[in-house]
Scaffold this active site. Structure first.
Site, mmCIF file in Angstrom:
data_model
loop_
_atom_site.group_PDB
_atom_site.id
_atom_site.type_symbol
_atom_site.label_atom_id
_atom_site.label_comp_id
_atom_site.label_asym_id
_atom_site.label_seq_id
_atom_site.Cartn_x
_atom_site.Cartn_y
_atom_site.Cartn_z
ATOM 1 N N LEU A 1 -44.886 -42.799 -76.261
ATOM 2 C CA LEU A 1 -45.477 -41.450 -76.186
ATOM 3 C C LEU A 1 -46.566 -41.359 -77.235
ATOM 4 O O LEU A 1 -46.318 -41.694 -78.396
ATOM 5 C CB LEU A 1 -44.432 -40.397 -76.577
ATOM 6 C CG LEU A 1 -43.368 -39.946 -75.610
ATOM 7 C CD1 LEU A 1 -42.485 -38.899 -76.316
ATOM 8 C CD2 LEU A 1 -43.978 -39.336 -74.367
ATOM 9 N N HIS A 2 -47.748 -40.901 -76.861
ATOM 10 C CA HIS A 2 -48.753 -40.668 -77.906
ATOM 11 C C HIS A 2 -49.797 -39.626 -77.536
ATOM 12 O O HIS A 2 -50.634 -39.279 -78.362
ATOM 13 C CB HIS A 2 -49.456 -41.972 -78.264
ATOM 14 C CG HIS A 2 -50.429 -42.438 -77.219
ATOM 15 N ND1 HIS A 2 -50.029 -43.032 -76.058
ATOM 16 C CD2 HIS A 2 -51.773 -42.362 -77.150
ATOM 17 C CE1 HIS A 2 -51.090 -43.323 -75.323
ATOM 18 N NE2 HIS A 2 -52.163 -42.917 -75.962
#
Ligand code: UD1
Length: 396
Positions: free
Chosen positions: A226-227
């Site tokens: 996730l980013h």
């Protein structure tokens, strides 16, 4: 700013092809291009410029090693900053390089800030811009990458696409078809190249001093990344997502490779308590060969990355994309990808389907065959070859 002028010095008339990389997702796209240019007969003289947008060992150096990328000839060392500062700093530092080398063209890949910044410098200097991975659209202008894609495509002279829908997107924006060439996906060239040397999940966990017991679960394990700012920059969004991941982890152990911004936001927002280390293993950003190995053996992947949507399709591993949209629709239509957004019910239901053995197997899209860079290089060579003024070049 570091320079090594050894490789491809410009001739009096036309200099080298300048190839630009900046951030992690650029490296796996450029590596096959550089190899194909070196192998082309005659070889295309080139100069590799790293803007330094990503600078950590984990975010940059390790990927260079894994992908066998040559050392950059020039590193602009721009580092982090707001979008405006980062983009402006790349432009300021890239302009003298273009002036000094008189390149035959500037090749940019993907959609990061460095992509747009270098394309903008080149076009204003009258240097042709070549964009690899052109025409992808999420139609979500809240994504910084969408702005970078639209603007880069508008100022590019040669545009290489990875899927057929990209060409239709470009036509809608008024790009002449003669500039566009459907060549396939260079990302998959790197998957094909790296697959044989991919690290095993067990070795990867042990190298990070993590207990590999999660790998023994009868249903296997899931991989998480996730980013995206929309998922990790707001405490409520990140808390909600980590809550759902904790629920998934009760069914299936997870291995979570943390981007630096996600790591720091989990700490900053005080969310570490949501992670049960017995069910969810946290790892630092992984090298390319580690990520390939982790994904290849996984039961499923949960991600908001663009690249992972494509890599899981190539590997035949079900992917649940934690976004409302994708600029890579072929991964949903033909590959293993399913859009689940941030909706708890949708995520849990999709995980359940996969654990019940009903996950998408998908098939390989057209030209995702490991040879995209060769096609691009052959076309680029032709395109760069001087021709009589009245002879137009069409798409291949
Ligand atoms: C960038 C790209 C995104 C891509 C992602 C992959 C843009 C607009 N975004 O986002 O498309 O999917 O890379 O990672 O270009 N940081 C480090 N070490 C590094 C680099 C960054 O710790 O080597 C930290 C810094 O705190 C920095 C933050 O990560 O402020 C964000 O880095 P940045 O390059 O601005 O954007 P990404 O989120 O990585």
């Amino acid at each position: 700013m570091s320079h090594s002028l050894a490789t491809a010095l410009p001739s009096a008339e036309t200099g080298p092809v300048i190839c630009v990389v900046g951030a992690r997702p650029n490296f796996m796209k450029m590596a096959p291009i550089l190899r194909a240019m070196a192998a082309h007969a005659p070889p295309l003289p080139m100069l590799l410029v790293h803007t330094g947008q990503h600078y950590d060992k984990d975010m940059s150096d390790r990927l260079f090693e894994d992908l066998r990328l040559p050392r950059p000839d020039v590193n602009l060392e721009v580092g982090s900053g707001t979008h405006a500062i980062q983009t402006a700093e790349v432009m300021k530092r890239f302009e003298p390089i273009v002036e000094g080398y008189n390149p035959s063209c500037v090749v940019v890949v993907g959609d990061v800030n460095s992509t747009l910044a270098c394309a903008l410098v080149a076009v204003k200097k009258g240097v042709p811009v070549v964009h690899i991975e052109a025409g992808l659209r999420s139609y979500d202008r809240a994504m910084p990458e969408e702005i970078n894609r639209i603007l880069t495509d508008q100022i590019s002279d040669r545009l290489y696409t990875t899927e057929r829908t990209a060409e239709a997107n470009l036509m809608r924006e008024g790009i002449p078809p003669s500039r566009v060439c459907f060549a396939g996906n260079v990302m998959i060239d790197s998957v094909v190249f790296g697959r044989a040397n991919a690290r095993s999940a067990k070795d990867t966990l042990q190298a990070s001093n993590m207990d590999a017991a999660v790998l023994l679960h009868p249903l296997g394990y899931g991989v998480v990344t996730l980013h995206r700012p929309s998922n990790v920059d707001h405490p409520d969004a990140l808390r909600a997502l980590l809550g759902v991941l904790a629920e998934v982890a009760v069914r299936l152990p997870l291995v979570f490779a943390l981007h630096p911004r996600t790591r720091s936001n989990i700490d900053r927002f005080g969310l570490l308590d949501l992670i049960d280390p017995a069910r969810m293993v946290l790892l630092p950003p992984q090298g390319y060969l580690e990520m390939l190995g982790l994904m290849a053996d996984a039961t499923l992947v949960l991600t908001d990355s663009g690249g992972l949507q494509e890599e899981t399709t190539a590997l035949g591993v079900p992917c649940l994309t934690l976004r409302e949209n994708t600029e890579r629709p072929i991964t949903v239509e033909q590959g293993t990808n399913t859009l689940v957004g941030r909706d708890r019910e949708a995520i849990l239901a999709a995980v359940q389907e996969i654990l019940a053995g009903r996950g998408k197997r998908g098939r390989l899209p057209e030209f995702w065959d490991g040879h995209a860079a060769e096609r691009i290089t052959a076309d680029l060579f032709q395109w760069l070859t001087p021709r009589p003024a009245n002879q137009a070049v069409g798409s291949v």
